[in-house]
Design an enzyme around this catalytic site. Structure first.
Site, PDB file in Angstrom:
ATOM      1  N   GLY A  78       3.443   9.685   6.489  1.00 18.31           N
ATOM      2  CA  GLY A  78       2.271   8.973   6.971  1.00 18.31           C
ATOM      3  C   GLY A  78       0.936   9.609   6.665  1.00 18.31           C
ATOM      4  CG  ASP A 103       8.985   5.875   3.074  1.00 17.01           C
ATOM      5  OD1 ASP A 103       8.198   6.420   2.277  1.00 17.01           O
ATOM      6  OD2 ASP A 103      10.173   6.224   3.207  1.00 17.01           O
ATOM      7  CG  ASP A 119      15.045  -0.330  -1.032  1.00 14.16           C
ATOM      8  OD1 ASP A 119      14.083  -0.054  -1.777  1.00 14.16           O
ATOM      9  OD2 ASP A 119      16.225  -0.235  -1.406  1.00 14.16           O
ATOM     10  CG  ASP A 143       2.405  10.737  -2.626  1.00 13.77           C
ATOM     11  OD1 ASP A 143       2.195  11.087  -3.808  1.00 13.77           O
ATOM     12  OD2 ASP A 143       2.539  11.548  -1.699  1.00 13.77           O
ATOM     13  CE  LYS A 183       4.561  12.000  -5.665  1.00 12.05           C
ATOM     14  NZ  LYS A 183       4.025  13.228  -5.041  1.00 12.05           N
TER      15      LYS A 183
END
Length: 227
Positions: A78, A103, A119, A143, A183
């Site tokens: 978080g 998540d 998911d 991320d 990312k």
């Protein structure tokens, strides 16, 4: 919220070996215990050291403003949602502020953040996020990373695939001039994706925050102003 680490650098902590602990888990524990960003996050109330990566990204590119709608993919535990909430002043209860986080792992509630434990790759998840957004997003941030196995090429490809999925989703939900942050791990296979992103956004940059571990190949793709 700065990256000044004065007072957070402690003496090196050694980790005793244990028959129940693998070498990789011992190395991870050693890094955590000796990481000034981990200590700083704990003292400043952030869920993870990753919060400082997003703070640095914002400091460089000035992405967040009040009254934004944001999607946070791979949100656990978080830290990024916490930062986004602060940067868009979500606590003022503006009707235009919205953060949707998702998540596989459960996270503790964050004020003004709507979280779905789902998911991302399930068939109905994208539609769930779109309905919760109730409009187009200003920022999609990811991320997400696959569980690393220590084989750089494999870790690179797996995380790149996650980035590609996040990018395709961002194209569906971002408003014109919206931003995408994700990312990736450097490894050579990212060029095709980067070319796709450049066709859809006016400015595309690479950025490695100082809070990213120096030995890590992770960098952040920052795509600004969707066409």
């Amino acid at each position: 919220m700065t990256n000044n680490l004065s007072g957070y650098r402690n003496k090196f902590v050694r980790v005793k070996t244990s028959k129940k602990r693998t070498v990789s888990s011992s190395n991870w524990l050693r890094r955590q215990l000796n990481d000034p960003y981990v200590a700083k996050a704990r003292l400043e109330g952030f869920r993870s050291r990753a919060a400082y990566k997003l703070l640095e990204i914002h400091g460089k590119f000035k992405l967040f403003n009040p009254n934004m709608k944001i999607v946070d993919l791979g949100a656990a535990p978080g830290g990024w949602s916490q930062v986004a909430s602060k940067l868009i002043k979500a606590s003022d209860n503006s009707l235009n502020n919205k953060i949707i986080s998702i998540d596989l792992l459960e996270i503790e509630p964050i004020a003004e953040v709507e979280f779905f434990q789902k998911d991302f790759f399930e068939e109905n998840t994208e539609e769930l996020i779109i309905q919760a957004l109730d409009g187009k997003a200003d920022i999609v941030m990811s991320d997400m990373a696959s569980n690393t196995i220590g084989h750089k090429a494999t870790d690179h490809i797996r995380t790149l695939l996650l980035c590609e999925q996040a990018f395709e989703f961002a194209l569906k939900v971002l408003k014109p001039s919206g931003h995408f942050i994700a990312k990736i791990f450097r490894g050579g296979a990212e060029n095709e994706l980067l070319n796709k992103v450049k066709r859809e956004f006016r400015t595309v940059k690479h950025f490695k925050p100082s809070s990213s571990r120096s030995e890590s190949t992770e960098i952040y793709l920052v795509a600004l102003n969707k066409k």
